[in-house]
Design an enzyme around this catalytic site. Structure first.
Site, PDB file in Angstrom:
ATOM      1  N   ASN A 160      18.311  10.440  32.685  1.00  0.00           N
ATOM      2  CA  ASN A 160      18.881   9.250  33.315  1.00  0.00           C
ATOM      3  C   ASN A 160      20.374   9.100  33.067  1.00  0.00           C
ATOM      4  OD1 ASN A 160      17.408   8.932  30.793  1.00  0.00           O
ATOM      5  ND2 ASN A 160      18.263   6.888  30.722  1.00  0.00           N
ATOM      6  N   GLN A 190      13.395   9.668  37.052  1.00  0.00           N
ATOM      7  CA  GLN A 190      14.628   9.943  37.793  1.00  0.00           C
ATOM      8  C   GLN A 190      14.443  11.039  38.843  1.00  0.00           C
ATOM      9  OE1 GLN A 190      17.241   8.041  37.612  1.00  0.00           O
ATOM     10  NE2 GLN A 190      16.782   6.885  35.748  1.00  0.00           N
ATOM     11  N   GLY A 211       9.134   2.095  40.103  1.00  0.00           N
ATOM     12  CA  GLY A 211       9.551   1.730  41.452  1.00  0.00           C
ATOM     13  C   GLY A 211      11.020   1.363  41.569  1.00  0.00           C
ATOM     14  N   HIS A 212      11.540   0.664  40.542  1.00  0.00           N
ATOM     15  CA  HIS A 212      12.892   0.100  40.724  1.00  0.00           C
ATOM     16  C   HIS A 212      14.004   1.133  40.631  1.00  0.00           C
ATOM     17  CE1 HIS A 212      14.504  -0.334  36.488  1.00  0.00           C
ATOM     18  NE2 HIS A 212      13.228  -0.193  36.195  1.00  0.00           N
ATOM     19  N   THR A 248      -4.964  -8.293  37.734  1.00  0.00           N
ATOM     20  CA  THR A 248      -4.820  -8.310  39.196  1.00  0.00           C
ATOM     21  C   THR A 248      -3.539  -7.565  39.574  1.00  0.00           C
ATOM     22  OG1 THR A 248      -5.986 -10.384  39.271  1.00  0.00           O
ATOM     23  CG2 THR A 248      -4.685  -9.828  41.215  1.00  0.00           C
ATOM     24  N   CYS A 337      19.969   0.109  29.182  1.00  0.00           N
ATOM     25  CA  CYS A 337      19.382  -0.599  28.034  1.00  0.00           C
ATOM     26  C   CYS A 337      20.234  -0.442  26.793  1.00  0.00           C
ATOM     27  CB  CYS A 337      17.958  -0.149  27.782  1.00  0.00           C
ATOM     28  SG  CYS A 337      17.758   1.605  27.890  1.00  0.00           S
TER      29      CYS A 337
HETATM   30  N1  PLP Z   1      12.340   6.761  31.721  1.00  0.00           N
HETATM   31  C1  PLP Z   1      13.532   6.946  32.280  1.00  0.00           C
HETATM   32  C2  PLP Z   1      14.104   8.330  32.410  1.00  0.00           C
HETATM   33  C3  PLP Z   1      14.269   5.851  32.736  1.00  0.00           C
HETATM   34  O1  PLP Z   1      15.469   6.047  33.292  1.00  0.00           O
HETATM   35  C4  PLP Z   1      13.723   4.562  32.587  1.00  0.00           C
HETATM   36  C5  PLP Z   1      14.488   3.367  32.999  1.00  0.00           C
HETATM   37  O2  PLP Z   1      15.566   3.125  32.509  1.00  0.00           O
HETATM   38  C6  PLP Z   1      12.454   4.411  32.002  1.00  0.00           C
HETATM   39  C7  PLP Z   1      11.798   5.539  31.582  1.00  0.00           C
HETATM   40  C8  PLP Z   1      11.814   3.054  31.863  1.00  0.00           C
HETATM   41  O3  PLP Z   1      11.407   2.610  33.127  1.00  0.00           O
HETATM   42  P1  PLP Z   1      10.939   1.096  33.435  1.00  0.00           P
HETATM   43  O4  PLP Z   1      12.177   0.303  33.596  1.00  0.00           O
HETATM   44  O5  PLP Z   1      10.172   1.193  34.715  1.00  0.00           O
HETATM   45  O6  PLP Z   1      10.073   0.659  32.319  1.00  0.00           O
END
Ligand code: PLP
Length: 680
Positions: A160, A190, A211-212, A248, A337
């Site tokens: 990422n 990714q 999804g996001h 649900t 994060c």
């Molecule tokens: N794994 C990777 C490589 C990510 O980039 C992310 C999101 O930052 C995650 C896991 C975590 O995903 P989610 O936000 O759907 O929990």
């Protein structure tokens, strides 16, 4: 200025068709898919159609594919499933290996989940990082050495922060050659929409998706589990998702994800790999032109075509991020994060990227929906950012332009500038008329910045002086002389005076320390208290500049003596600004971001009112004039509200009665003032 969002690896906007599908699911197809009446059956049909589409696209074969809340949950479920099975096998007397092996550049959700479930299940296995090479790819030799003792292996399809694509087929081959029965999870977050996936044809046991990261909303994800791979539900309850994940279902999220998957399948909505690679090449060229010396922290040929991670010599991630943000180009300094914590990226550290690059790194990521016009507009803004840096003297002028031709902001050419590092301050005194400067208390870490500043402005250094112990100062002094190719400087006369153009810098010995005075306007005290100086040396309004950065910007003799009544700290919500400016036509709106940020932001929500640019690092130059008019409202703003809070607190402490801070900075003002422009 319209925002250009280039932080798609953090999250994406939602595809309009996905918004429409979610809306439809909430308004019309709102049934509970577990209900047996028609409304429920309709909802279930939509959900299953989405699942079938996902199964086709990901090639899941006989494997399971369940909907969940996102990749963190998927990772959790995969780890729990694998570790429960490992515990059972061990309890049955089988040998399972002792290692939980994970790539050193994995998302934090992976090691955190491994540690959590290892502890909760009382497995007592050892967590071990699988190192990566300087390209960010897993070290296959180390993997070969550890695989026989590995109970679970966690790797990612693409990183990422860097976009580096893992060599999954070599990993799979190694697992096969060694007959490893380790559970294998591959974080595919990714990869979706950017790499071809055919999961059932691989040895992968678990693959989480989110999804996001691909134009669906937050809170919807998927987990693939290979047919025959162990599975333990993370959430028990009403038995939804075939008992694999109770609760649900998030039907709006599933509908939206369905629309994204449909767009992936139709082949027309998203850009092809070639188109994305061409857009990235355009960005690379633009960055190289605008920011000479830029270094890419990932091998372009081995990375997602949508991600760039780069560093610029002499500039920190924070400075670059602020600059891009000012130009309304949203990028990030690592993963979202960890961006709130000012730590160097563990991903780049694992790649053994040099320290300066790790602390200057910026991630720029677009997505398969980004179009060439957006990239072209981003390139124009990147050029503007480069120009703003050059004009501030923070980047060497372009080779073709002689320094004197460079349009260095006149504001920066003159006066006092504070540079701060880790609680220590250096001060730069510039005299525009004589194109000369003096450096007070240089901090070693600030030498490259000071040198770039001096060279960028083409100034002659008249003195490099210190207020404290010589030993602290020697290294920085020598480094500056070397970098600037200068001989020893000894420009003070017998009276301890140095002419800086029409101004005079005076050295006053004070025990073991020295204090420097600039015409009673500024006193550079180091750690010396103003009270110990001989009476008459300082005036009540002399601005005191210390070597220790306690966040207070500067002080005055009057305030230090406790003889001012501090003003009241005032906060202004962005929505209140238009009315405030109408009621106070004499108010001065002050941008305290650095001059290059101000310059990068050619149009802003503050259009329609006059904005002065006074960077926080140069506030000392203006406090005296502002304190002469203590009732005139001053409204400070910056990017997020931190720097403006310090400016307002400083003025208030020095006795200004009407210093305000715009809450939340440009970020919130943009939202609020777009609805209610100042010009109206
Ligand atoms: N794994 C990777 C490589 C990510 O980039 C992310 C999101 O930052 C995650 C896991 C975590 O995903 P989610 O936000 O759907 O929990």
């Amino acid at each position: 200025m319209q925002e250009i969002y280039l932080d798609n690896n953090a999250t994406t906007h939602v595809l309009p068709a996905a918004v429409a599908a979610a809306r439809q699911a909430m308004e019309l197809g709102f049934g509970n898919p577990s209900s047996t009446h028609a409304t429920g059956l309709q909802a279930k049909a939509m959900m299953e159609a989405t699942r079938q589409r996902a199964r086709r696209l990901l090639g899941v074969g006989e494997g399971r594919l369940m909907f969940n809340s996102g990749a963190t949950e998927g990772i959790q479920t995969a780890v729990l499933s694998a570790l429960c099975a490992l515990r059972e096998r061990r309890d049955a007397g089988e040998s399972i290996g002792s290692l939980l092996l994970y790539g050193a550049t994995e998302h934090k959700a992976v090691p955190e989940s491994l540690a959590h479930w290892n502890r909760l299940l009382g497995l007592g296995l050892t967590l071990r990082k699988l190192p990566v090479d300087s390209d960010g790819r897993h070290d296959l030799q180390v993997l070969a050495a550890l695989i026989d003792d590995t109970a679970m292996l966690c790797t990612m399809a693409a990183n990422n922060e860097t976009g580096v694509i893992s060599d999954l087929s070599s990993i799979a081959q190694l697992l096969q050659e060694r007959g490893s029965d380790a559970c294998w999870m591959v974080d595919c977050v990714q990869a979706l929409g950017k790499l071809k996936l055919n999961l059932a044809a691989t040895r992968i046991d678990y693959a989480p998706f989110s999804g996001h990261k691909l134009y669906a909303p937050k809170g919807i994800g998927m987990l693939y589990v290979r047919a025959g791979a162990p599975f333990t539900p993370l959430i028990m309850g009403g038995g939804q998702e075939g008992g694999q994940r109770s609760g649900t279902e998030n039907m709006a999220g599933i509908a939206a994800l369905g629309a994204v998957l449909a767009a992936l399948e139709d082949g027309h909505t998203f850009c092809s790999h070639t188109e994305m690679a061409a857009m990235r090449a355009r960005l690379v060229a633009s960055l190289q032109h605008a920011l000479p010396g830029v270094v890419f922290n990932m091998p372009l040929a081995l990375s997602l075509p949508t991600t760039l991670n780069f560093s610029v010599p002499g500039l920190s991630s924070k400075e670059l991020l602020d600059l891009f943000d000012a130009a309304s180009v949203r990028v990030s300094s690592g993963s979202a994060c960890s961006a709130a914590k000012a730590l160097p990226s563990y991903v780049l550290e694992a790649m053994q990227v040099p320290q300066w690059r790790a602390s200057s790194a910026i991630r720029l990521s677009f997505g398969p929906l980004t179009d060439a016009a957006t990239i072209a507009a981003a390139c124009v803004r990147i050029e503007r950012c480069g120009e703003a840096l050059r004009n501030s003297g923070l980047l060497a002028p372009a080779a073709a332009a002689a320094p004197e031709n460079a349009t260095v902001s006149s504001l920066l050419r003159d006066g006092v500038t504070e540079l701060s590092f880790d609680g220590q301050r250096s001060w730069l005194l510039c005299d525009a008329a004589s194109a000369s400067c003096a450096i007070i208390d240089p901090v070693p870490a600030l030498v490259p910045r000071l040198a770039a500043f001096v060279q960028g402005h083409a100034y002659r250094v008249r003195a490099i002086v210190h207020t404290g112990a010589v030993s602290d100062f020697r290294a920085a002094h020598l480094a500056l002389l070397q970098t600037l190719d200068l001989q020893q400087l000894e420009n003070f006369d017998a009276d301890g005076r140095l002419a800086l153009g029409a101004q005079s810098l005076r050295r006053v010995e004070c025990g073991a320390a020295s204090v420097y005075l600039l015409d009673q306007r500024f006193a550079f005290l180091g750690a010396v208290a103003p009270q110990v100086l001989a009476p008459g040396l300082l005036a009540p309004g002399t601005v005191l500049c210390t070597a220790h950065d306690d966040g207070s910007v500067c002080n005055t003799v009057r305030a230090a003596a406790g003889s001012v009544v501090p003003g009241v700290a005032r906060q202004l919500a962005p929505a209140e600004l238009p009315a405030f400016l109408l009621a106070h036509p004499d108010a001065l709106v002050v941008d305290v971001r650095e001059a290059y940020e101000h310059a990068a932001c050619t149009a802003s929500v503050f259009d329609g009112c006059q904005v002065a640019s006074v960077p926080l690092s140069r506030l000392a130059n203006t406090v005296d004039a502002w304190l002469q008019q203590p009732q005139r409202p001053l409204v400070f703003f910056c990017r997020s509200g931190n720097r403006s809070a310090r400016a307002a607190a400083c003025l208030q402490r020095l006795g200004h009665a009407n210093a305000w801070q715009l809450q939340g900075g440009m970020a919130l003002a943009q939202l609020s003032l777009q609805a209610q422009p100042l010009a109206a």
